[in-house]
Design a protein around this motif. Structure first.
Motif, PDB file in Angstrom:
ATOM      1  N   ASP A 176      -3.209   9.373  -2.345  1.00 14.21           N
ATOM      2  CA  ASP A 176      -2.165   9.875  -1.447  1.00 14.21           C
ATOM      3  C   ASP A 176      -1.111   8.807  -1.162  1.00 14.21           C
ATOM      4  N   LEU A 177      -1.527   7.561  -1.010  1.00 18.18           N
ATOM      5  CA  LEU A 177      -0.581   6.471  -0.783  1.00 18.18           C
ATOM      6  C   LEU A 177       0.381   6.352  -1.962  1.00 18.18           C
ATOM      7  N   GLY A 178      -0.132   6.466  -3.169  1.00 17.81           N
ATOM      8  CA  GLY A 178       0.715   6.389  -4.350  1.00 17.81           C
ATOM      9  C   GLY A 178       1.693   7.538  -4.472  1.00 17.81           C
ATOM     10  N   LEU A 179       1.336   8.683  -3.915  1.00 25.63           N
ATOM     11  CA  LEU A 179       2.195   9.866  -4.004  1.00 25.63           C
ATOM     12  C   LEU A 179       3.155  10.014  -2.830  1.00 25.63           C
ATOM     13  N   GLU A 180       2.811   9.413  -1.709  1.00 25.96           N
ATOM     14  CA  GLU A 180       3.599   9.588  -0.487  1.00 25.96           C
ATOM     15  C   GLU A 180       4.957   8.904  -0.589  1.00 25.96           C
ATOM     16  N   ARG A 181       6.002   9.598  -0.184  1.00 28.18           N
ATOM     17  CA  ARG A 181       7.367   9.056  -0.219  1.00 28.18           C
ATOM     18  C   ARG A 181       7.917   8.765   1.172  1.00 28.18           C
ATOM     19  N   ARG A 198       3.437   6.474   4.585  1.00 34.00           N
ATOM     20  CA  ARG A 198       2.905   5.443   3.687  1.00 34.00           C
ATOM     21  C   ARG A 198       2.322   4.290   4.494  1.00 34.00           C
ATOM     22  N   PHE A 199       3.078   3.884   5.514  1.00 31.43           N
ATOM     23  CA  PHE A 199       2.615   2.772   6.331  1.00 31.43           C
ATOM     24  C   PHE A 199       1.319   3.125   7.053  1.00 31.43           C
ATOM     25  N   ALA A 200       1.235   4.327   7.567  1.00 36.86           N
ATOM     26  CA  ALA A 200       0.019   4.757   8.261  1.00 36.86           C
ATOM     27  C   ALA A 200      -1.176   4.778   7.307  1.00 36.86           C
ATOM     28  N   ASP A 232       9.245  -3.143   5.234  1.00 36.72           N
ATOM     29  CA  ASP A 232       7.899  -2.563   5.323  1.00 36.72           C
ATOM     30  C   ASP A 232       6.836  -3.631   5.056  1.00 36.72           C
ATOM     31  N   ARG A 233       7.094  -4.515   4.096  1.00 33.95           N
ATOM     32  CA  ARG A 233       6.148  -5.603   3.825  1.00 33.95           C
ATOM     33  C   ARG A 233       6.051  -6.532   5.043  1.00 33.95           C
ATOM     34  N   ASP A 234       7.195  -6.827   5.658  1.00 31.90           N
ATOM     35  CA  ASP A 234       7.183  -7.672   6.852  1.00 31.90           C
ATOM     36  C   ASP A 234       6.411  -7.013   7.992  1.00 31.90           C
ATOM     37  N   ALA A 235       6.605  -5.724   8.177  1.00 32.37           N
ATOM     38  CA  ALA A 235       5.872  -5.000   9.220  1.00 32.37           C
ATOM     39  C   ALA A 235       4.368  -5.046   8.946  1.00 32.37           C
TER      40      ALA A 235
END
Length: 87
Positions: free
Chosen positions: A34-39, A44-46, A69-72
């Motif tokens: 799901d992470l790979g498919l989520e846009r 994605r973060f969740a 997002d990487r920083d978060a």
């Protein structure tokens, strides 16, 4: 995304101690797909956060295209380390 909802979705319960090893592995695999498919960035973060909590998250550069997002995610990792009791 509500964390309890996600735990129910992938593991059938919010009590992770009640999840058999096989179901845990299957739920984690489902989450990775799901992470790979989520846009949606927030979804994605969740998903990544729950995977991180389960020690199954992919590397930040794999999970997030956006530097913010990487920083978060790094901030979340730092905060969670501070909250972990030292041995």
């Amino acid at each position: 995304m509500n964390l309890d909802d996600q735990m129910r979705r992938y593991f059938g319960t919010t009590d992770m101690s009640a999840v058999p090893a096989e179901a845990l592995a299957a739920g984690i695999e489902h989450m990775r797909v799901d992470l790979g498919l989520e846009r949606d960035r927030s979804r994605r973060f969740a998903l990544w956060t729950l995977l991180y909590m389960l020690d199954a998250a992919p590397a930040l550069d794999v999970a997030f295209e956006d530097a913010a997002d990487r920083d978060a995610a790094r901030n979340l990792m730092d905060l969670s380390e501070r909250m972990t009791p030292e041995d």
